[in-house]
Design a protein around this motif. Sequence first.
Motif, PDB file in Angstrom:
ATOM      1  N   MET A 123       0.835  -1.206   0.000  1.00  0.00           N
ATOM      2  CA  MET A 123       0.000   0.000   0.000  1.00  0.00           C
ATOM      3  C   MET A 123       0.869   1.254   0.000  1.00  0.00           C
ATOM      4  O   MET A 123       0.544   2.250  -0.650  1.00  0.00           O
ATOM      5  N   ALA A 124       1.983   1.209   0.721  1.00  0.00           N
ATOM      6  CA  ALA A 124       2.896   2.355   0.719  1.00  0.00           C
ATOM      7  C   ALA A 124       3.485   2.566  -0.668  1.00  0.00           C
ATOM      8  O   ALA A 124       3.654   3.708  -1.119  1.00  0.00           O
ATOM      9  N   ALA A 125       3.788   1.473  -1.365  1.00  0.00           N
ATOM     10  CA  ALA A 125       4.328   1.587  -2.730  1.00  0.00           C
ATOM     11  C   ALA A 125       3.314   2.192  -3.683  1.00  0.00           C
ATOM     12  O   ALA A 125       3.684   2.804  -4.693  1.00  0.00           O
ATOM     13  N   LEU A 126       2.027   2.034  -3.371  1.00  0.00           N
ATOM     14  CA  LEU A 126       0.957   2.621  -4.183  1.00  0.00           C
ATOM     15  C   LEU A 126       0.567   4.007  -3.690  1.00  0.00           C
ATOM     16  O   LEU A 126      -0.452   4.564  -4.121  1.00  0.00           O
ATOM     17  N   ASP A 127       1.364   4.565  -2.776  1.00  0.00           N
ATOM     18  CA  ASP A 127       1.091   5.882  -2.181  1.00  0.00           C
ATOM     19  C   ASP A 127      -0.167   5.886  -1.332  1.00  0.00           C
ATOM     20  O   ASP A 127      -0.919   6.872  -1.288  1.00  0.00           O
ATOM     21  N   VAL A 128      -0.399   4.781  -0.634  1.00  0.00           N
ATOM     22  CA  VAL A 128      -1.460   4.645   0.366  1.00  0.00           C
ATOM     23  C   VAL A 128      -2.829   5.023  -0.196  1.00  0.00           C
ATOM     24  O   VAL A 128      -3.452   6.005   0.249  1.00  0.00           O
ATOM     25  N   PRO A 129      -3.337   4.272  -1.151  1.00  0.00           N
ATOM     26  CA  PRO A 129      -4.677   4.549  -1.678  1.00  0.00           C
ATOM     27  C   PRO A 129      -5.762   4.118  -0.704  1.00  0.00           C
ATOM     28  O   PRO A 129      -5.493   3.495   0.330  1.00  0.00           O
ATOM     29  N   ASP A 130      -7.001   4.420  -1.041  1.00  0.00           N
ATOM     30  CA  ASP A 130      -8.147   4.030  -0.225  1.00  0.00           C
ATOM     31  C   ASP A 130      -8.265   2.503  -0.245  1.00  0.00           C
ATOM     32  O   ASP A 130      -8.393   1.901  -1.315  1.00  0.00           O
ATOM     33  N   PRO A 131      -8.257   1.854   0.924  1.00  0.00           N
ATOM     34  CA  PRO A 131      -8.386   0.394   0.933  1.00  0.00           C
ATOM     35  C   PRO A 131      -9.725  -0.094   0.392  1.00  0.00           C
ATOM     36  O   PRO A 131      -9.830  -1.240  -0.060  1.00  0.00           O
ATOM     37  N   VAL A 132     -10.735   0.759   0.437  1.00  0.00           N
ATOM     38  CA  VAL A 132     -12.044   0.361  -0.084  1.00  0.00           C
ATOM     39  C   VAL A 132     -11.992   0.127  -1.586  1.00  0.00           C
ATOM     40  O   VAL A 132     -12.700  -0.719  -2.130  1.00  0.00           O
ATOM     41  N   THR A 133     -11.120   0.859  -2.277  1.00  0.00           N
ATOM     42  CA  THR A 133     -11.007   0.692  -3.724  1.00  0.00           C
ATOM     43  C   THR A 133      -9.763  -0.109  -4.123  1.00  0.00           C
ATOM     44  O   THR A 133      -9.382  -0.120  -5.286  1.00  0.00           O
ATOM     45  N   THR A 134      -9.150  -0.760  -3.133  1.00  0.00           N
ATOM     46  CA  THR A 134      -7.950  -1.554  -3.387  1.00  0.00           C
ATOM     47  C   THR A 134      -8.230  -3.015  -3.055  1.00  0.00           C
ATOM     48  O   THR A 134      -8.414  -3.371  -1.882  1.00  0.00           O
ATOM     49  N   GLY A 135      -8.272  -3.845  -4.076  1.00  0.00           N
ATOM     50  CA  GLY A 135      -8.481  -5.262  -3.865  1.00  0.00           C
ATOM     51  C   GLY A 135      -7.195  -5.963  -3.456  1.00  0.00           C
ATOM     52  O   GLY A 135      -6.098  -5.538  -3.820  1.00  0.00           O
ATOM     53  N   VAL A 136      -7.340  -7.027  -2.694  1.00  0.00           N
ATOM     54  CA  VAL A 136      -6.195  -7.813  -2.225  1.00  0.00           C
ATOM     55  C   VAL A 136      -6.406  -9.262  -2.658  1.00  0.00           C
ATOM     56  O   VAL A 136      -7.507  -9.796  -2.540  1.00  0.00           O
ATOM     57  N   ILE A 137      -5.343  -9.876  -3.159  1.00  0.00           N
ATOM     58  CA  ILE A 137      -5.403 -11.277  -3.572  1.00  0.00           C
ATOM     59  C   ILE A 137      -4.278 -12.040  -2.884  1.00  0.00           C
ATOM     60  O   ILE A 137      -3.096 -11.745  -3.096  1.00  0.00           O
TER      61      ILE A 137
END
Length: 295
Positions: A123-137
């Motif tokens: 998430m830090a590498a993505l500049d800490v985006p909103d977790p609601v719009t960030t899927g995890v696999i």
Amino acid sequence: MTALATTVLIVGHGSREASGNDEIREFVRQWRVRQPGWRIELCFIEFAEPSLHDGLLAAAQGAQRVLVLPLILNAAGHVKMEIPEAIEHARTHCPGVAFHYAPHLGACDPILAILKRRLRKAMAALDVPDPVTTGVIVLGRGSSDRAANGDVAKMARWLHEETDHELVELAFTGITFPRLERVVQRQVLVGMKQVVVLPYYLYTGTLMQRIERQVGHLRQQYPQVRFACGAHFGFEPEIFALMEERVTQLQAGVAGAAMPCDGCRYREIAHDLGHGHSHEHTHGHAHAPAEAVPA
């Protein structure tokens, strides 16, 4: 534990990729530094030397007992069938040596802690985006053993419950489904703007290299989505601590510390039916209590 009385034998899976085997050897080197009073040896199930059978026999030389520790995340055919059978073979050749078999690493809080740390880094590498719009696999190896696949699902669920991500799913690189591409497709369809892929792997190898290539293809296929891919677990302190806990429990004779498949009646039945190294053994049957290990 005296070095001559007890040997700790690490059993690695082994990889066709030399760098993966080198990482396991480096893990052993680092563990020896952490535990200078222990005799720690290494063998591999496949693709590398020494072999499982040779490693067991070598570990027994000059020892009164051998503690066999699989450096493996999930219990499938190798853990449930192949290693116990090799231990039985070693017992017949080394009747004066006691062999004790510890459980694999498994789905547990220390492994969850590694996944959470990997997720925070991604998430830090993505500049800490909103977790609601960030899927995890959570991406596992995949097995024909449903219990092994269930451990990956368990970790994905725990990760969901301990983070703010609304979409945490699992995928597999082979054997079973769903595959990574299909899960990414679903996440994009429901509006995920970022996707974090967390490999559920201990060490590098051909499959980790494949994952990196797959994520590269997905970046090209979905240019509107940002992807981050975590690293394998490697030399995280939790892995060392889990292995040390296995040794301590075996020495103390803690109930449940020994792997139930050591001496499991299921393997006898499987051989009688001609199944050999079945990967479908999921411990739905009852086991006799594990033998306590003298300190």
